[in-house]
Design an enzyme around this catalytic site. Sequence first.
Site, short mmCIF file in Angstrom:
data_model
loop_
_atom_site.label_atom_id
_atom_site.label_comp_id
_atom_site.label_asym_id
_atom_site.label_seq_id
_atom_site.Cartn_x
_atom_site.Cartn_y
_atom_site.Cartn_z
N ASP A 1 14.56 2.99 -12.38
CA ASP A 1 14.72 3.96 -11.27
C ASP A 1 16.19 4.40 -11.21
O ASP A 1 16.50 5.59 -11.09
CB ASP A 1 14.36 3.33 -9.92
CG ASP A 1 12.92 2.83 -9.83
OD1 ASP A 1 12.16 3.36 -9.02
OD2 ASP A 1 12.56 1.90 -10.57
N LEU B 1 11.46 7.74 -10.66
CA LEU B 1 10.33 6.94 -11.14
C LEU B 1 9.37 6.81 -9.97
O LEU B 1 9.67 6.13 -8.99
CB LEU B 1 10.83 5.56 -11.60
CG LEU B 1 9.91 4.73 -12.50
CD1 LEU B 1 10.66 3.55 -13.11
CD2 LEU B 1 8.66 4.26 -11.81
N THR C 1 6.76 2.88 -8.77
CA THR C 1 7.56 1.71 -9.16
C THR C 1 6.73 0.42 -9.11
O THR C 1 6.85 -0.42 -10.01
CB THR C 1 8.82 1.60 -8.27
OG1 THR C 1 9.57 2.80 -8.43
CG2 THR C 1 9.68 0.41 -8.67
N ASP D 1 8.65 12.33 -3.15
CA ASP D 1 7.33 12.01 -3.71
C ASP D 1 6.44 13.24 -3.78
O ASP D 1 5.60 13.34 -4.66
CB ASP D 1 6.62 10.97 -2.83
CG ASP D 1 7.31 9.63 -2.85
OD1 ASP D 1 7.46 9.08 -3.96
OD2 ASP D 1 7.73 9.14 -1.78
N1 A2P Z 1 5.20 2.00 2.08
C1 A2P Z 1 5.89 2.57 1.09
N2 A2P Z 1 7.13 2.14 0.78
C2 A2P Z 1 7.83 2.71 -0.22
N3 A2P Z 1 7.38 3.73 -0.99
C3 A2P Z 1 6.17 4.20 -0.72
C4 A2P Z 1 5.36 3.64 0.32
N4 A2P Z 1 4.19 4.30 0.32
C5 A2P Z 1 4.28 5.21 -0.66
N5 A2P Z 1 5.47 5.17 -1.28
C6 A2P Z 1 5.95 6.04 -2.36
O1 A2P Z 1 4.98 7.05 -2.58
C7 A2P Z 1 4.36 6.89 -3.85
C8 A2P Z 1 2.88 7.13 -3.71
O2 A2P Z 1 2.31 6.09 -2.93
P1 A2P Z 1 1.07 5.27 -3.41
O3 A2P Z 1 1.21 4.93 -4.84
O4 A2P Z 1 1.02 4.10 -2.50
O5 A2P Z 1 -0.07 6.22 -3.19
C9 A2P Z 1 4.69 5.47 -4.27
O6 A2P Z 1 4.65 5.35 -5.64
C10 A2P Z 1 6.08 5.30 -3.69
O7 A2P Z 1 7.01 6.02 -4.49
P2 A2P Z 1 8.05 5.22 -5.48
O8 A2P Z 1 7.20 4.44 -6.43
O9 A2P Z 1 8.77 6.36 -6.10
O10 A2P Z 1 8.90 4.38 -4.61
MG MG Z 2 7.79 8.05 -5.44
MG MG Z 3 10.62 3.88 -4.43
MG MG Z 4 10.54 6.47 -7.01
#
Ligand code: A2P
Ligand code: MG
Ligand code: MG
Ligand code: MG
Length: 310
Positions: free
Chosen positions: A50, A119, A122, A246
């Site tokens: 990341d 990324l 994650t 996101d």
């Molecule tokens: N509670 C959370 N805390 C941190 N990041 C979150 C959370 N919920 C969703 N995300 C971010 O949104 C993306 C989509 O959510 P999900 O996979 O749960 O559907 C995740 O990959 C993460 O992005 P990232 O991986 O870039 O931190």
């Molecule tokens: Mg994300």
């Molecule tokens: Mg993240």
């Molecule tokens: Mg990310």
Amino acid sequence: MTSNIPLIVRLLASSVSVANRAGKIVRDVMSKGELGIVEKGKDDYQTEADRSAQRCIVASLAAQYPKVNIIGEEDGPDEGDVASDWLISDADKEVLSLECPADLRSVKEEEIVVWVDPLDGTSEYTQGFLEHVTVLIGISVNEKPVAGVIHQPYYKTILGGEKIMGRTIWGLQEAGVGGFTPAPPPDSLIITTTRSHSNPLVEKALQVMNAAQVLRVGGAGYKVLQLLEGKASVYVFASSGCKKWDTCAPEAVLSAAGGKLTDILGECYKYGGSESRPNKTGVLAAVSKDLHNYALNRIPQELKDALSKK
Ligand SMILES: Nc1ncnc2c1ncn2[C@@H]1O[C@H](COP(=O)(O)O)[C@@H](O)[C@H]1OP(=O)(O)O
Ligand SMILES: [Mg+2]
Ligand SMILES: [Mg+2]
Ligand SMILES: [Mg+2]
């Protein structure tokens, strides 16, 4: 001469090239096996991939577009020198030849906000669900996502017997999408949702959809790809947790393909530089406006109220 090409088209073409490089960084960190995991919060992690991918993207775009406001998910990694092989100045030729929508032709750097998720997915990256991982670069003008890149570092293509890793999907308002073959939605209602951030409200919203199937996968980028490739009909996430980086690129690509991404109340998020980062009222997305409307109408008012009060 690239100088005759409108800024938005050049920035999108540069974003495609830099996302490819960032994807290689993501693969390289994994093959070295030292992920350097930092826990930012509950169910919220950051790895060396990341951090490094963000440095590569932000440094490369900032060097070429110094007045663009670039906002990345990760804190800290934008300072200091960046290795020269992370500084990408190439621009994707196919994207450079796109026709720029008339209302974006004279946009200036100062009017652009770029949201970078170096990324996305994650949790899935650390757990080995590598197909779910994407690199997201979203370009917004006047608070609206107008162009975006979703790069999938672990997508495999066999070309002439040779394995090629990674693919890059792009979208530009009015010009359309590229980098993949779009497919119509499935005949039955298939929902894509979170794998690693569920809670009772998320589950309630899934129940009311009465779907034929629920796919639980990681990342906002990957879920929107599932919509674009006809693997799912609707993306439902009735929870806070996603942030502007996101959804900016996925929303831009999805809208360029004729789809729609909003919060669970049906309201659009705004992507100006001073907007708060969290998408507090969740995500509802579909590959067509009709499907989006259908899903929105299934969500009961009490669920919408519960989410907006949080
Ligand atoms: N509670 C959370 N805390 C941190 N990041 C979150 C959370 N919920 C969703 N995300 C971010 O949104 C993306 C989509 O959510 P999900 O996979 O749960 O559907 C995740 O990959 C993460 O992005 P990232 O991986 O870039 O931190
Ligand atoms: Mg994300
Ligand atoms: Mg993240
Ligand atoms: Mg990310």
